[in-house]
Design an enzyme around this catalytic site. Structure first.
Site, PDB file in Angstrom:
ATOM      1  N   TYR A 144       0.856  -1.193   0.000  1.00 45.22           N
ATOM      2  CA  TYR A 144       0.000   0.000   0.000  1.00 45.22           C
ATOM      3  C   TYR A 144       0.885   1.235   0.000  1.00 45.22           C
ATOM      4  O   TYR A 144       1.863   1.301   0.745  1.00 45.22           O
ATOM      5  CB  TYR A 144      -0.888   0.009   1.249  1.00 45.22           C
ATOM      6  N   ASP A 239       9.252   2.785   0.139  1.00 45.51           N
ATOM      7  CA  ASP A 239       8.190   3.404   0.920  1.00 45.51           C
ATOM      8  C   ASP A 239       8.355   2.942   2.365  1.00 45.51           C
ATOM      9  O   ASP A 239       7.942   1.849   2.731  1.00 45.51           O
ATOM     10  CB  ASP A 239       6.819   3.027   0.345  1.00 45.51           C
ATOM     11  N   LYS A 267       4.050   8.555   9.426  1.00 43.08           N
ATOM     12  CA  LYS A 267       3.785   7.914  10.722  1.00 43.08           C
ATOM     13  C   LYS A 267       4.767   8.378  11.820  1.00 43.08           C
ATOM     14  O   LYS A 267       4.637   9.504  12.271  1.00 43.08           O
ATOM     15  CB  LYS A 267       3.704   6.410  10.529  1.00 43.08           C
TER      16      LYS A 267
HETATM   17  C1  LIG Z   1       0.194   4.523   5.925  1.00 40.05           C
HETATM   18  C2  LIG Z   1       0.962   4.308   4.666  1.00 40.05           C
HETATM   19  C3  LIG Z   1       0.887   5.205   3.588  1.00 40.05           C
HETATM   20  C4  LIG Z   1      -0.104   6.324   3.545  1.00 40.05           C
HETATM   21  O1  LIG Z   1       0.098   7.256   4.531  1.00 40.05           O
HETATM   22  P1  LIG Z   1      -1.124   8.231   4.955  1.00 40.05           P
HETATM   23  O2  LIG Z   1      -0.486   9.174   5.914  1.00 40.05           O
HETATM   24  O3  LIG Z   1      -2.172   7.346   5.542  1.00 40.05           O
HETATM   25  O4  LIG Z   1      -1.600   8.899   3.719  1.00 40.05           O
HETATM   26  C5  LIG Z   1       1.740   5.013   2.519  1.00 40.05           C
HETATM   27  N1  LIG Z   1       2.610   3.989   2.494  1.00 40.05           N
HETATM   28  C6  LIG Z   1       2.696   3.109   3.505  1.00 40.05           C
HETATM   29  C7  LIG Z   1       3.694   2.004   3.428  1.00 40.05           C
HETATM   30  C8  LIG Z   1       1.857   3.221   4.616  1.00 40.05           C
HETATM   31  O5  LIG Z   1       1.904   2.307   5.577  1.00 40.05           O
END
Ligand SMILES: *Cc1c(COP(=O)(O)O)cnc(C)c1O
Length: 422
Positions: A144, A239, A267
């Protein structure tokens, strides 16, 4: 357990917001319950509007590595608020946070602060396309990367066809340049590069996948991605929105010893405030406006309150690096509660773990999807009835924080063991 207040609040919220929530997984639909409305949180505990207290392993989906409302972070945020909430002009704090991040992750030679992980990845992909002058990108099934149009994609009919939108409201033409490979499957990547190598701007990967449940990269997989992207002049984007500052100060790239071209963070980087980051090789980042022609902007980007929370959190982690061993030990204790049990599979790295209800080793999207989600729902309910709040979906991670007490972790391990034996 009383949940009347949460139920009343949920009913009202449903008249105002789709599904009563501002992000779909909060809705508890896959576990057949009403979401709990949280009033406050402290340390490893959540307090809901009915006065129930929960040991929390969601940790706001990752940011809460120090636990909730860490007194040092809260005090710095309070002080910062007194000085003004937003200026729309540069501040010292942005440079300070950027410097801390580059110190921890030297591959991020230059970086930009943004407001969400979605925005970070979307912008990083745009920078990679601007830099390479290419259109296609490669992502992995089950990874994701936020909810931007081009990344809400599932595999097309064949591995070599463009992706198909995985959401309503996304035109097929927006995903035609997104190619989808299988995690841990080198052949699927090689096939795509053999067919389109010279057209691929960027390959994105969660170096540890944590959005199909936790799935670890197999030995050599990340090194292989580094090698094949270098060979084709494709930008390698890690990511690390979850893994950044979670697997250690240097993230998954330090943990596995691979230097990506671009990295995204979120995060933990914002210490609980809306803040995310993209950055990497200087020559790529210098393509971004105002230096270059790749446009990206943000009214609240680098917000003084968010940067304060980020600086405070990263500084505490840098001062107390023993936290990483401690949270890993706690996560290992939880994992041990379900290891070698029939019908259960656990994946763990550092303080990230997931319990799956399957006999198959979970190494990619298909094996993750083989988990029995009805059993997961019973597991979730069993934990909840025992005062423990885990993710209301199979395909998420369990997060352990510095604030989890040994006693609470042991209680949780017992609770998992009880479920495993039932
Ligand atoms: C949470 C997440 C996102 C998206 O971040 P948001 O702040 O929710 O838009 C993108 N990549 C990864 C790997 C994530 O866990």
């Amino acid at each position: 357990m009383h949940t009347e207040q949460s139920e009343t609040l949920y009913k009202k919220a449903c008249t105002l917001m789709p599904g009563g929530v501002n992000s779909p997984v909060r809705a508890f639909r896959s576990v057949g319950r009403t979401p709990l409305f949280i009033r406050s949180a402290k340390g490893d505990r959540l307090l809901d509007e009915d006065g129930n207290e929960w040991i929390d392993y969601v940790c706001s989906w990752g940011p809460g590595i120090l636990g909730h409302a860490h007194p040092v972070v809260v005090e710095k945020v309070r002080q910062a608020a007194l000085d003004g909430l937003t200026f729309g002009a540069p501040t010292k704090k942005e440079t300070e946070l950027a410097e801390l991040i580059r110190h921890c992750m030297p591959s991020m030679e230059k970086l930009r602060l943004v407001n969400s992980g979605t925005e970070a990845v979307m912008s990083a992909v745009r920078a990679a396309r601007g830099y390479t002058g290419r259109d296609k990108i490669v992502k992995f099934r089950g990874c994701y990367h936020g909810h931007s149009d081009g990344l809400l994609v599932k595999a097309g009919s064949g591995a070599l066809t463009g992706g198909v939108p995985d959401s309503g409201g996304v035109p097929a033409s927006y995903t035609e340049h997104t190619l989808v490979a299988s995690y841990n499957d080198r052949q699927s990547v090689e096939d795509i590069f053999r067919a389109y190598g010279e057209e691929i701007a960027c390959l994105l990967v969660e170096p540890v996948a944590a959005n199909m449940g936790v799935v670890l990269p197999e030995e050599g997989f990340l090194a292989f991605l580094r090698e094949i992207t270098a060979r084709y002049g494709t930008v390698l984007l890690f990511d690390e929105v979850i893994t950044g500052f979670r697997l250690g100060l240097g993230g998954a790239q330090a943990y596995y010893g691979i230097r990506p071209d671009l990295t995204t963070l979120g995060k933990i980087a914002g210490g609980g405030m809306p803040l995310a980051v993209y950055g990497g090789r200087q020559e790529i980042m210098d393509c971004v406006a105002p230096l270059g022609e790749v446009y990206q902007a943000g009214t609240l980007s680098g917000n003084p309150i968010a940067t304060t929370a980020g600086i405070a959190t990263l500084s505490l982690l840098m001062e107390h690096t023993e936290i990483y061993e401690e949270i890993e030990a706690k996560a290992a204790l939880l994992a041990a509660a379900c290891q070698n049990r029939r019908g259960m599979w656990v994946n763990r790295v550092g303080s990230l773990l997931s319990v799956f209800f399957t006999d198959e080793p979970v190494r990619d999207y298909d094996s993750a999807a083989s988990s029995n989600t009805d059993i997961y729902a019973s597991y979730f309910n069993h934990m909840l009835e025992n005062g423990i709040y885990v993710a209301p979906s199979q395909f998420e991670s369990m997060f352990v924080s510095a604030a989890h007490s040994e006693e609470d972790v042991e209680r949780t391990a017992d609770c998992i063991r009880d479920f495993a034996m039932a």
